[in-house]
Design an enzyme around this catalytic site. Structure first.
Site, PDB file in Angstrom:
ATOM      1  N   ASP A  31      -3.102  -1.402  10.514  1.00 21.11           N
ATOM      2  CA  ASP A  31      -3.314  -1.400   9.063  1.00 21.11           C
ATOM      3  C   ASP A  31      -3.986  -2.669   8.548  1.00 21.11           C
ATOM      4  OD1 ASP A  31      -2.051   1.032   9.017  1.00 21.11           O
ATOM      5  OD2 ASP A  31      -0.221   0.331   8.050  1.00 21.11           O
ATOM      6  N   LYS A  40       0.855  -1.193   0.000  1.00 22.10           N
ATOM      7  CA  LYS A  40       0.000   0.000   0.000  1.00 22.10           C
ATOM      8  C   LYS A  40       0.885   1.235   0.000  1.00 22.10           C
ATOM      9  CE  LYS A  40       0.939   1.191   4.480  1.00 22.10           C
ATOM     10  NZ  LYS A  40       1.700   2.415   4.858  1.00 22.10           N
TER      11      LYS A  40
END
Length: 284
Positions: A140, A14
């Site tokens: 996350d 990401k």
């Protein structure tokens, strides 16, 4: 009867397209606002389910330690405990993402393990239940389980999907490990960026509140970012060390990568609002 291998479960990287630190809470965690987008550059995991509840991890690199602190094994064990599943798994990790680079590799590995084994063990949990387990492993992890680009707030656990452009990125990997804990504990980290609405944030220039501090503390990051800024709008992801530049076309990003000094490393990847993990799950 031999259980077949379930191959090619992606654990994508990401990028934090922006990262603002709004405050530090009493418990030490930080309030933040950030925009996550996946890229199509991934670690890959293969799974073989077993009738016994043992868990075993293999990796293609020696620096991945297969012990009780490993997030992949923690994720598998957490799913076993939550569902009282009596099956086990043998797991193979093809590690391609740099460790400690701010690309979320460890969290992504944990999320892929939860999603894959939930399917392969037929434990039947919803993505919300998987995200609840994931949050116990890292802030996350729910974003990777959710599988869509998101605007995240709180400590990263409150998020809403966003539909944004999917450009090409050149991601450069400075040869230094930046400790997230060290950056968040640094007294010089800005912690007072005002909270803004998503509409306002999307209109404003995108910045990373950790970048100036990391550049000051880590010369390798400063050197890499300075080089990339010559070619494209560029900034750091997460707490670093990786930096990324944005391009409209793959050829543009590749042309800059081809100019990269031999002392630097990097890769070209496409932004993805839908995680490659979701596409793999649909094949089950």
């Amino acid at each position: 009867m031999t259980t077949p291998l379930s191959l090619g479960w992606p654990a994508p990287a990401k990028l934090n397209l922006f990262l603002h630190i709004n405050a530090q809470r009493q418990d030490g965690y930080h309030e933040l606002q950030t925009l996550f987008q996946f890229v199509d550059y991934c670690d890959y995991l293969d799974f073989k389910t077993t009738c016994e509840p043992t868990l075993k991890l293999h990796s293609n690199i020696s620096s991945v330690v297969a012990d009780s602190d490993n997030l992949i094994l923690k994720a598998a064990k957490s799913l076993q405990d939550y569902t009282q599943c009596q099956q086990g798994a043998e797991i193979w990790l093809d590690k391609r993402l740099p460790m400690g680079g701010g690309l979320g590799g460890g969290s992504s590995n944990a999320a892929t393990t939860l999603v894959a084994l939930n399917a392969l063990w037929n434990t039947g949990l919803s993505s919300q239940e998987l995200a609840k387990i994931g949050l116990s492993l890292g802030a996350d992890v729910p974003v990777f389980i959710n599988g869509f680009s998101v605007f995240a707030e709180g400590v990263g656990e409150k998020f809403k999907p966003v539909d944004i452009e999917q450009p090409w990125y050149l991601v450069l990997v400075p040869q230094v490990h930046v400790s997230t804990a060290k950056i968040f504990n640094d007294p010089d980290l800005p912690r007072d960026t005002p909270k803004l609405t998503l509409d306002t944030l999307m209109r404003n220039p995108w910045t990373n509140d950790c970048q100036d501090l990391v550049v000051k503390r880590y010369p390798q990051v400063a050197k890499t970012l300075t080089w990339l800024l010559e070619y494209a709008p560029s900034r750091m992801t997460g707490t670093g060390a990786c930096v990324f530049g944005q391009f409209e076309q793959q050829q543009q990003a590749q042309a800059v990568l081809d100019k990269l000094p031999t002392s630097m490393q990097g890769f070209v990847a496409k932004g993805a609002n839908k995680s490659p993990l979701m596409l793999r799950l649909a094949q089950c």
